[in-house]
Scaffold this active site. Structure first.
Site, mmCIF file in Angstrom:
data_model
loop_
_atom_site.group_PDB
_atom_site.id
_atom_site.type_symbol
_atom_site.label_atom_id
_atom_site.label_comp_id
_atom_site.label_asym_id
_atom_site.label_seq_id
_atom_site.Cartn_x
_atom_site.Cartn_y
_atom_site.Cartn_z
ATOM 1 N N LYS A 83 4.949 1.064 8.800
ATOM 2 C CA LYS A 83 6.285 0.467 8.796
ATOM 3 C C LYS A 83 6.833 0.643 7.390
ATOM 4 C CE LYS A 83 3.480 -2.291 11.544
ATOM 5 N NZ LYS A 83 3.593 -1.597 12.774
ATOM 6 N N LYS A 95 0.307 -9.435 8.083
ATOM 7 C CA LYS A 95 -1.010 -8.901 7.744
ATOM 8 C C LYS A 95 -1.185 -9.056 6.234
ATOM 9 C CE LYS A 95 0.016 -5.647 11.396
ATOM 10 N NZ LYS A 95 0.954 -6.551 12.045
ATOM 11 N N HIS A 122 1.358 4.171 12.771
ATOM 12 C CA HIS A 122 1.604 2.733 12.871
ATOM 13 C C HIS A 122 2.291 2.187 11.620
ATOM 14 C CE1 HIS A 122 0.215 -1.608 13.303
ATOM 15 N NE2 HIS A 122 0.707 -1.357 14.493
ATOM 16 N N ASP A 126 16.823 6.968 -1.018
ATOM 17 C CA ASP A 126 17.209 7.714 -2.234
ATOM 18 C C ASP A 126 16.073 7.853 -3.244
ATOM 19 O OD1 ASP A 126 19.717 8.009 -1.184
ATOM 20 O OD2 ASP A 126 20.653 6.454 -2.410
ATOM 21 N N ASP A 132 -8.120 -15.085 -4.906
ATOM 22 C CA ASP A 132 -8.076 -15.760 -6.209
ATOM 23 C C ASP A 132 -6.674 -15.856 -6.810
ATOM 24 O OD1 ASP A 132 -10.778 -16.207 -6.112
ATOM 25 O OD2 ASP A 132 -11.320 -14.495 -7.370
ATOM 26 N N HIS A 177 2.727 -11.723 13.299
ATOM 27 C CA HIS A 177 2.508 -10.285 13.107
ATOM 28 C C HIS A 177 2.222 -9.945 11.649
ATOM 29 C CE1 HIS A 177 3.775 -5.911 13.874
ATOM 30 N NE2 HIS A 177 2.847 -6.171 14.769
#
Length: 484
Positions: free
Chosen positions: A404, A226, A402, A409, A231, A224
């Protein structure tokens, strides 16, 4: 046949099925919620349940998938040992305004994931797919040595072909191009998409496909992550996959609201390390030979201290989940969360509820629409549980959420691929950036507040007004939540 004999046969089958279910589920160590979920499935659906378990229920924690020599050769072990010692003596600076609790969090990641703490990173935030992919394509076109790509989904559509076209161009120019994709997330239709790239010298591999073929019954474990590394100087990590729907071109979902980071600085070393561990576990022939070209020493004067933390079913430490919980435990004023799937285990739910009961602002934002029906109904169930203890819940109405993201604080933040659900904690291979930077955290906090302008409040009154059928769907989905 006598009815008594039929009843006896059925009784024997039921008993044998129950015994088989118990032996099957208890054969490997699991938490109590997962045990009950699988028992319900196996007992209620005798034959189908065992078939589903064979494919989706078996664990990986005893399998040594990743070559630890990858990290040793990069000197990661040495750096980690060094940082542990410096933390003991209190001379490892984390950020300008960091708390002792955050230092404990840094130490936890060093111990559980060998997650090196890096400083002076420059971070750019992308919340729009068109902007993120425009930046990514621009950076890939300028690559001078290598491009390493790892995505859950790389779709054979307009943006997918555009990304592959850029990779083909760079491969033709002699740039080292490596691509890892997840077969499940990419719908298993990528061979033709990557054919020319491979002909031009690019290397493309489905994640651990040689280990996770259908017959190995391991298709439930998904890459999952991404990530893109260019370089050794530029890294991308976050929630966007490669596909037209992530540009907001889906009629079903409309605008796609996600969060992704572009990182420049020493944290790219950690992303590179993670990619090469995945590559060396996935690639069928040989391993990557390391050189300084893969790990340059960028002179970036950013402000963000961060750790790149990964987790997966190859370990039972649940590193990212522990990071989320530690963040929540440090909160004194506010906890802001964005996640498309909110299916916490009992420990995560309790720590969030405790924070809300202690008077800390706990504000959760979820989508207003489902992309997976059972998952969304379970999300609605657990959102109610949070509301019942004083938390706030908003639904994002301007398309599909979508992202996450967690901000505590206005000081500490996390962005990556891991949702706040049991699948991300236990079954998926995930990667998140945990950042110790007040200025960056407040930028993410501002993004959350802007999203509230396009959101509606979910309240206990909302649940009181819903139909009995809707309530039953949420309760049933909750029973299956540990295995969704």
């Amino acid at each position: 046949m006598d009815i008594t004999i039929i009843v006896e046969i059925i009784s024997i089958i039921v008993i044998l099925n129950a015994v088989g279910a118990i032996i099957t589920v208890f054969h490997e160590k699991r938490d109590i919620a997962a045990i009950w979920a699988w028992l319900v499935l196996l007992i209620v659906f005798p034959v189908i349940g065992f078939m589903i378990f064979a494919i989706f229920g078996r664990k990986l924690t005893n399998k040594k998938i990743f070559n630890v020599k990858t990290q040793i050769r990069l000197g990661i072990d040495t750096i980690v040992s060094n940082q542990k010692e410096r933390l003991k003596h209190g001379d490892l600076p984390v950020a300008n305004e960091i708390t002792n609790n955050a230092k404990e969090m840094v130490n936890m990641f060093l111990r559980t994931d060998k997650a090196v703490l890096t400083h002076k990173n420059d971070v750019q935030i992308y919340t729009d797919g068109k902007q993120k992919f425009a930046a990514l394509i621009n950076d890939m076109q300028k690559a001078q040595h290598h491009i390493n790509v790892e995505y859950f989904s790389i779709m054979d559509d307009e943006i997918g072909n555009k990304i592959v076209s850029v990779l083909e161009e760079r491969a033709a120019a002699g740039i080292h191009v490596r691509v890892i994709y997840d077969q499940f997330g990419s719908h298993g239709k990528n061979k033709k998409l990557f054919q020319r790239l491979v002909e031009l010298g690019g290397q493309v591999e489905p994640f651990l496909a040689n280990r996770f073929q259908i017959l190995t019954f391991r298709v439930n474990f998904r890459d999952h992550r991404k990530m893109v590394i260019i370089d050794g100087n530029i890294g991308y990590i976050g929630g966007f996959n490669v596909g037209d729907q992530y540009l907001g071109n889906s009629k079903k979902f409309g605008y796609w609201r996600d969060t992704h980071l572009k990182i420049q600085g020493d944290a790219v070393l950690a992303l590179q390390s993670r990619f090469f561990m995945d590559w060396n576990a996935t690639h069928k022939i040989g391993t990557v030979e390391f050189s300084k070209d893969y790990f340059p020493n960028p002179n970036i004067q950013g402000t963000t201290a961060m750790q790149i933390v990964s987790s997966g079913p190859d370990s039972d430490l649940e590193q990212i989940k522990r990071g989320y919980m530690q963040m929540i435990a440090t909160a004194r004023k506010s906890i802001l969360i964005q996640t498309p799937y909110f299916i916490p285990d009992s420990g995560m739910l309790e720590v969030l509820q405790n924070a809300a009961l202690a008077g800390i602002k706990v504000h959760l934002m979820i989508p207003s629409m489902p992309d997976h029906p059972f998952v969304y109904q379970a999300t609605k169930y657990y959102a109610k549980e949070l509301l019942a203890r004083g938390g706030k819940v908003s639904t994002y109405d301007n398309g599909f959420l979508h992202a996450k993201m967690m901000v505590v604080d206005g000081k500490i933040a996390s962005v990556g691929s891991a949702n706040l659900d049991i699948r991300s904690f236990k079954l998926n291979f995930e990667a998140n950036a945990f950042m110790y930077d007040k200025e960056l955290a407040q930028k993410l906090e501002h993004i959350f507040k802007e999203d509230l302008k396009h959101s509606s409040s979910l309240t206990l009154m909302t649940y009181a007004k819903q139909s009995l059928w809707q309530t039953m769907k949420q309760k049933f989905s909750r029973l299956l939540s540990p295995i969704l």
